[in-house]
Design an enzyme around this catalytic site. Structure first.
Site, PDB file in Angstrom:
ATOM      1  N   GLY A  31      -2.146  32.697  39.166  1.00  0.00           N
ATOM      2  CA  GLY A  31      -2.600  32.443  40.472  1.00  0.00           C
ATOM      3  C   GLY A  31      -3.886  31.846  40.182  1.00  0.00           C
ATOM      4  O   GLY A  31      -4.349  31.109  39.266  1.00  0.00           O
ATOM      5  N   HIS A  37      -2.657  23.349  37.521  1.00  0.00           N
ATOM      6  CA  HIS A  37      -1.373  24.068  37.892  1.00  0.00           C
ATOM      7  C   HIS A  37      -0.519  23.135  38.735  1.00  0.00           C
ATOM      8  O   HIS A  37       0.808  23.230  38.578  1.00  0.00           O
ATOM      9  CB  HIS A  37      -1.571  25.404  38.684  1.00  0.00           C
ATOM     10  CG  HIS A  37      -2.208  26.288  37.745  1.00  0.00           C
ATOM     11  ND1 HIS A  37      -3.637  26.880  38.241  1.00  0.00           N
ATOM     12  CD2 HIS A  37      -1.577  27.293  36.841  1.00  0.00           C
ATOM     13  CE1 HIS A  37      -3.972  27.646  37.504  1.00  0.00           C
ATOM     14  NE2 HIS A  37      -2.827  27.957  36.799  1.00  0.00           N
ATOM     15  N   GLY A 147       1.615  24.263  30.434  1.00  0.00           N
ATOM     16  CA  GLY A 147       0.526  23.178  30.080  1.00  0.00           C
ATOM     17  C   GLY A 147       0.146  22.990  28.458  1.00  0.00           C
ATOM     18  O   GLY A 147       0.112  24.189  27.897  1.00  0.00           O
TER      19      GLY A 147
END
Ligand code: PAF
Length: 284
Positions: A31, A37, A147
């Site tokens: 989050g 993201h 990532g």
């Protein structure tokens, strides 16, 4: 966009979508979503019929002295951003839904977890692989996107998928940076304006190493020393590690090869930041 909080409902939903022949992509997150993201999500979406994300601040990857309680959270903002990117399913379980009381199973990848961040965070990767493995079982993705900023995490998860014959394609996405060069991270939020200036030393030191390598320097000790001196010259900066290592095994190198990983972890005040670059000969 569907928001699912229960493991059972998530499993049923994923199973039904698979039976319809849909290709499912997952972006696991903790989050406090930022552009990095969102880029993972765009890549996931381009490979799949259904884009799923998980939002779960995973307690098992934080040691008792780390920032689990302070870790930034913004559920409403995250849901809005996910909606804008076109996420189909958000899985947001509570901790006691993810970890049943009395759980005694974990997933441990042995060797690639020993280097780099594994030295100062010895329990971190076991927490990551355990939760990622659980998410894979619950959300049943065909594709999962991570990532490259968390290069070691990407390596460890890829190793787990290979070693445990998981039928999931792992995609690594290049690091997204702010215009000043700082790699995007939810933890950048902790930095004061002064600290943020010092945090730029990470990216600038990668540039310095790249220049040295491309000017012909092949002694890792010399490049490492220059990188350390550069970073230490910045206020608030304290090095956790600087490593020039093999991009697959993550073992430190004694002589540089055609392709080498330079990985850094640096404390800027109370915030630990990481960054990395594949250092390779640009002429080849
Ligand atoms: O990279 C992260 O945000 C976390 O380590 C992950 C992969 C979501 C597991 O909790």
């Amino acid at each position: 966009m569907q928001i699912i909080r229960s493991v059972e409902q998530m499993q049923k939903t994923a199973e039904a979508l698979r039976l319809e022949g849909k290709i499912l992509a997952l972006v696991p997150t903790m989050g406090f979503l930022h552009e990095g993201h969102l880029e993972l999500m765009r890549v996931g979406k381009s490979h799949a019929d259904q884009l799923m994300i998980s939002i779960f601040v995973n307690p098992t990857q934080f040691s008792p002295t780390e920032d689990f309680d302070q870790y930034p959270r913004d559920t409403e903002g995250d849901i809005e951003k996910a909606r804008q990117v076109g996420v189909d399913i958000v899985f947001m379980p509570e901790a006691d839904e993810m970890y049943t009381p009395g759980a005694q199973t974990s997933v441990l990848v042995h060797r690639v977890t020993q280097h780099l961040c594994g030295r100062s965070r010895p329990t971190f990767f076991e927490g990551v692989t355990t939760v990622v493995c659980k998410l894979f079982h619950i959300m049943k993705p065909h594709i999962a996107v991570f990532g490259q900023k968390d290069y070691q995490q990407l390596t460890v998860v890829s190793r787990m998928v290979m070693d445990l014959n998981m039928d999931i394609r792992i995609i690594g996405v290049p690091t997204v940076r702010d215009p000043d060069g700082l790699a995007m991270s939810s933890r950048n939020n902790y930095l004061s304006p002064e600290e943020r200036k010092s945090a730029l030393s990470l990216k600038k030191s990668l540039d310095l190493a790249d220049e040295m390598f491309n000017a012909g320097e092949r002694d890792p000790a010399i490049i490492k020393k220059a990188v350390e001196a550069f970073i230490e010259n910045h206020p608030h900066a304290r090095i956790d590690y600087v490593s020039l290592c093999d991009p697959v095994t993550l073992e430190d190198l004694e002589t540089l090869e055609n392709e080498n990983l330079l990985a850094l972890a640096v404390w800027i005040g109370k915030t630990r930041l990481i960054d990395n670059r594949l250092i390779r000969d640009k002429k080849e």
